[in-house]
Scaffold this active site. Structure first.
Site, short mmCIF file in Angstrom:
data_model
loop_
_atom_site.label_atom_id
_atom_site.label_comp_id
_atom_site.label_asym_id
_atom_site.label_seq_id
_atom_site.Cartn_x
_atom_site.Cartn_y
_atom_site.Cartn_z
N SER A 1 -10.90 -0.24 3.21
CA SER A 1 -9.84 -0.36 4.53
C SER A 1 -9.45 0.92 5.11
O SER A 1 -8.92 1.69 4.22
CB SER A 1 -8.96 -1.27 4.31
N ARG B 1 0.91 -1.22 0.06
CA ARG B 1 -0.28 0.05 0.07
C ARG B 1 0.86 1.30 0.22
O ARG B 1 0.59 2.29 0.62
CB ARG B 1 -0.82 0.02 1.06
N GLU C 1 -5.00 4.37 6.07
CA GLU C 1 -4.80 4.27 4.79
C GLU C 1 -5.02 5.38 3.76
O GLU C 1 -4.38 5.76 2.95
CB GLU C 1 -5.40 2.84 4.26
P1 FAD Z 1 -8.40 9.29 -5.11
O1 FAD Z 1 -8.98 8.88 -3.72
O2 FAD Z 1 -9.24 10.14 -5.76
O3 FAD Z 1 -6.95 9.70 -4.67
C1 FAD Z 1 -6.35 9.00 -3.87
C2 FAD Z 1 -4.70 9.54 -3.86
O4 FAD Z 1 -4.08 9.67 -4.79
C3 FAD Z 1 -4.65 11.36 -3.54
O5 FAD Z 1 -3.59 11.55 -2.66
C4 FAD Z 1 -4.71 11.89 -4.81
O6 FAD Z 1 -4.33 13.22 -4.68
C5 FAD Z 1 -3.99 11.02 -5.43
N1 FAD Z 1 -4.07 10.93 -7.13
C6 FAD Z 1 -5.32 10.62 -7.67
N2 FAD Z 1 -5.12 10.75 -8.97
C7 FAD Z 1 -3.91 10.91 -9.26
C8 FAD Z 1 -3.03 11.05 -10.37
N3 FAD Z 1 -3.56 10.95 -11.72
N4 FAD Z 1 -1.57 11.40 -10.35
C9 FAD Z 1 -1.26 11.49 -8.81
N5 FAD Z 1 -1.90 11.34 -7.96
C10 FAD Z 1 -3.22 11.25 -7.84
N6 FAD Z 1 -7.69 -0.18 -2.34
C11 FAD Z 1 -6.86 -1.43 -2.59
O7 FAD Z 1 -5.72 -1.12 -2.76
N7 FAD Z 1 -7.49 -2.51 -2.58
C12 FAD Z 1 -8.77 -2.81 -2.36
O8 FAD Z 1 -9.19 -3.91 -2.62
C13 FAD Z 1 -9.54 -1.67 -2.43
N8 FAD Z 1 -10.88 -1.72 -2.11
C14 FAD Z 1 -11.68 -0.63 -1.89
C15 FAD Z 1 -13.21 -0.94 -1.69
C16 FAD Z 1 -13.97 0.42 -1.49
C17 FAD Z 1 -15.33 0.12 -1.43
C18 FAD Z 1 -13.21 1.55 -1.42
C19 FAD Z 1 -14.34 2.71 -1.14
C20 FAD Z 1 -12.15 1.80 -1.44
C21 FAD Z 1 -11.23 0.43 -1.86
N9 FAD Z 1 -9.63 0.81 -2.01
C22 FAD Z 1 -9.02 -0.16 -2.33
C23 FAD Z 1 -9.23 1.99 -1.87
C24 FAD Z 1 -9.14 2.93 -3.12
O9 FAD Z 1 -10.19 2.51 -4.10
C25 FAD Z 1 -7.75 2.59 -4.37
O10 FAD Z 1 -6.76 3.37 -3.35
C26 FAD Z 1 -7.97 3.52 -5.53
O11 FAD Z 1 -6.94 3.41 -6.20
C27 FAD Z 1 -8.16 5.26 -5.28
O12 FAD Z 1 -8.35 5.48 -6.55
P2 FAD Z 1 -9.23 7.06 -6.74
O13 FAD Z 1 -9.03 7.45 -7.95
O14 FAD Z 1 -10.47 7.08 -6.07
O15 FAD Z 1 -8.15 7.90 -5.86
P1 NAP Z 2 -10.05 -11.08 4.19
O1 NAP Z 2 -10.34 -12.15 3.10
O2 NAP Z 2 -11.32 -11.21 5.35
O3 NAP Z 2 -8.72 -11.23 4.85
C1 NAP Z 2 -8.49 -10.60 6.00
C2 NAP Z 2 -6.85 -9.86 5.97
O4 NAP Z 2 -6.21 -11.08 6.07
C3 NAP Z 2 -6.79 -9.19 4.76
O5 NAP Z 2 -6.66 -7.94 4.99
C4 NAP Z 2 -5.63 -9.89 4.10
O6 NAP Z 2 -4.62 -9.06 3.94
C5 NAP Z 2 -5.19 -11.07 5.00
N1 NAP Z 2 -5.15 -12.31 4.22
C6 NAP Z 2 -6.21 -13.22 3.97
N2 NAP Z 2 -5.72 -14.15 3.41
C7 NAP Z 2 -4.38 -14.30 3.41
C8 NAP Z 2 -3.69 -14.95 2.77
N3 NAP Z 2 -3.47 -16.01 2.43
N4 NAP Z 2 -2.22 -14.55 3.00
C9 NAP Z 2 -1.83 -13.16 3.37
N5 NAP Z 2 -2.75 -12.48 3.96
C10 NAP Z 2 -4.15 -12.74 3.98
O7 NAP Z 2 -10.18 -9.54 3.83
P2 NAP Z 2 -11.03 -8.75 3.25
O8 NAP Z 2 -11.12 -7.49 4.12
O9 NAP Z 2 -12.51 -9.19 2.67
O10 NAP Z 2 -10.29 -7.96 1.65
C11 NAP Z 2 -10.00 -9.01 0.75
C12 NAP Z 2 -8.97 -8.65 -0.08
O11 NAP Z 2 -9.48 -7.12 -0.81
C13 NAP Z 2 -7.77 -8.15 0.67
O12 NAP Z 2 -6.62 -8.32 0.24
C14 NAP Z 2 -7.80 -6.83 1.03
O13 NAP Z 2 -6.75 -5.94 1.30
C15 NAP Z 2 -8.52 -6.12 -0.16
N6 NAP Z 2 -9.36 -4.96 0.13
C16 NAP Z 2 -8.69 -3.67 0.19
C17 NAP Z 2 -9.50 -2.56 0.62
C18 NAP Z 2 -8.78 -1.36 0.65
O14 NAP Z 2 -9.37 -0.17 0.92
N7 NAP Z 2 -7.53 -1.28 0.58
C19 NAP Z 2 -10.93 -2.80 0.67
C20 NAP Z 2 -11.45 -3.81 0.47
C21 NAP Z 2 -10.73 -4.98 0.45
P3 NAP Z 2 -4.38 -7.76 2.93
O15 NAP Z 2 -5.24 -6.93 3.01
O16 NAP Z 2 -2.76 -7.56 3.11
O17 NAP Z 2 -4.35 -8.51 1.59
#
Ligand code: FAD
Ligand code: NAP
Length: 339
Positions: A239, A166, A335
């Site tokens: 998250s 991340r 995050e």
């Molecule tokens: P924004 O929220 O608009 O911006 C995020 C940051 O990036 C800000 O600092 C902004 O200034 C910067 N930025 C945006 N665009 C640019 C650009 N073109 N150049 C330079 N800087 C820029 N994240 C995960 O990693 N894994 C997941 O599974 C995941 N699941 C999610 C589920 C839900 C329901 C939600 C709401 C969020 C989730 N996220 C997840 C977080 C998010 O979706 C990601 O981080 C996504 O990449 C953000 O994109 P955005 O365009 O909305 O960015």
């Molecule tokens: P989950 O499957 O309930 O698992 C809980 C946590 O355990 C996750 O955060 C994941 O870490 C870790 N995990 C699960 N299985 C694993 C494995 N085999 N090895 C190592 N780590 C493991 O998680 P969830 O909340 O439903 O999300 C599912 C996936 O979507 C995850 O990868 C999560 O990161 C991603 N997600 C991200 C966001 C976001 O906003 N960043 C939002 C929703 C979902 P990791 O998170 O490090 O993968």
């Protein structure tokens, strides 16, 4: 005022928490020319610039005294094909999930585990988006960014992006690099990642014997729809905390008191703890204070029931952080990007 700039614009539709703050100025960029023009005008008027994509990783704690530049560029293309290996490119403003679906429709594999992540292509490298055992660094071929300090274009290769859990160079140097377009190296052959969470089981439940990339994507979409609140219905930014990675000895100490702690050993010998498990153990799951709360099914997700302010959500986050530190000695890092 510049013709294309609007003044005092509500950002409610531009952040998935649905927080109602105002941007002093707001404009959209559909191509590199509009990006450059917006930055030049802002520089001439000494107005700071905040670049946003889908607003799905933001916590806005007050009005934004800046130009909010919304990336609205579109375009996706196959760049290069060599045997099974195919390089594709997409503009920063392309919505992420439709881009993933487009790649699957081209018969390309690699992005299926990253299905249904909100946001844009341009923001994906910021925190090296990841889900279900795949991060974009695993399929990253390069990106083009504008250096906001010098106005020059620069191409970044994988090893130059400092991608980590991340995290990336772009996140660590906020405001410097404006990502214009991103390239991914995909494959006509599937290298399936099924060992994470309930993916394999969901495929079996759906009667899939030999998974395709599309079937994996559909399985992941169905899991995500069950577990995660849809921002269109309940404001959230996914998250809210990163999973903390702690020394093995710290994880062991926690395990002595909590034998069920959810922990994953990392290649470097440290241990990743599931932040959601820690928060749930501490009793925060489903907690609500006014319109700021912790989701009832997924304690890693903070939610806005309607009128919560960014400051209220931030305050809730700090209370959770303090409690987790007191109980487990673990520091939870936020995050979303705070503004
Ligand atoms: P924004 O929220 O608009 O911006 C995020 C940051 O990036 C800000 O600092 C902004 O200034 C910067 N930025 C945006 N665009 C640019 C650009 N073109 N150049 C330079 N800087 C820029 N994240 C995960 O990693 N894994 C997941 O599974 C995941 N699941 C999610 C589920 C839900 C329901 C939600 C709401 C969020 C989730 N996220 C997840 C977080 C998010 O979706 C990601 O981080 C996504 O990449 C953000 O994109 P955005 O365009 O909305 O960015
Ligand atoms: P989950 O499957 O309930 O698992 C809980 C946590 O355990 C996750 O955060 C994941 O870490 C870790 N995990 C699960 N299985 C694993 C494995 N085999 N090895 C190592 N780590 C493991 O998680 P969830 O909340 O439903 O999300 C599912 C996936 O979507 C995850 O990868 C999560 O990161 C991603 N997600 C991200 C966001 C976001 O906003 N960043 C939002 C929703 C979902 P990791 O998170 O490090 O993968």
């Amino acid at each position: 005022m510049t013709a294309s700039w609007q003044e005092q614009v509500s950002l409610k539709p531009y952040n998935t928490f649905g927080i109602d703050v105002r941007a002093r100025y707001f404009t959209q960029a559909h191509d590199d020319g509009e990006v450059r023009q917006a930055l030049a005008e802002a520089a001439a008027r000494q107005v700071p610039v905040l670049v946003i994509g889908g607003g799905s990783n933001l916590l806005l704690t007050g009005d934004i005294d800046a130009l909010v530049l919304h990336m609205a560029s579109r375009g996706r293309r196959v760049m290069q094909e060599e045997g099974e290996r195919v390089v594709v490119e997409a503009e920063a403003g392309e919505p992420w999930h439709p881009f993933v679906q487009w790649s699957l429709e081209q018969g390309l594999c690699g992005l299926e585990n990253l299905s249904l992540i909100p946001g844009t292509v341009g923001a994906a490298p910021m925190q090296n988006v990841g889900a279900y055992g795949v991060e974009i660094k695993d399929v990253f071929a390069g990106l083009t960014a504008l250096d906001r300090q010098t106005g020059e274009l620069r191409d970044f290769a994988l090893e130059e992006c400092a991608f980590a859990y991340r995290d990336s160079l772009f996140k660590r140097d906020p405001g410097r690099w404006l990502i214009l377009r991103v390239r991914f190296v995909l494959s006509r052959a599937l290298n399936a990642h099924l060992d994470y969470g309930p993916v394999r089981q969901r495929l079996a439940e759906q009667g899939v014997e030999v998974p395709t990339a599309k079937a994996i994507s559909e399985a992941i979409c169905s899991i995500r729809r069950e577990k995660l609140p849809d921002p269109a219905e309940l404001g959230n930014a996914g998250s809210f905390f990163k999973n903390p990675v702690v020394p093995a000895a710290s994880a062991e100490r926690i395990r002595e008191h909590y034998p069920n702690v959810v922990a994953y050993p990392q290649p470097d010998g440290q241990v990743k703890l599931a932040a959601g498990w820690l928060i749930e153990q501490a009793g925060w799951k489903g907690y609500r204070d006014g319109d700021a709360g912790v989701h009832r099914l997924q304690s890693l997700v903070l939610v806005n029931y309607g009128q919560a302010t960014g400051a209220q959500l931030h305050d809730l986050a700090r209370r959770i952080q303090a409690d987790i530190f007191k109980r487990f000695g673990v520091v939870l890092e936020m995050e979303p990007n705070l503004y």
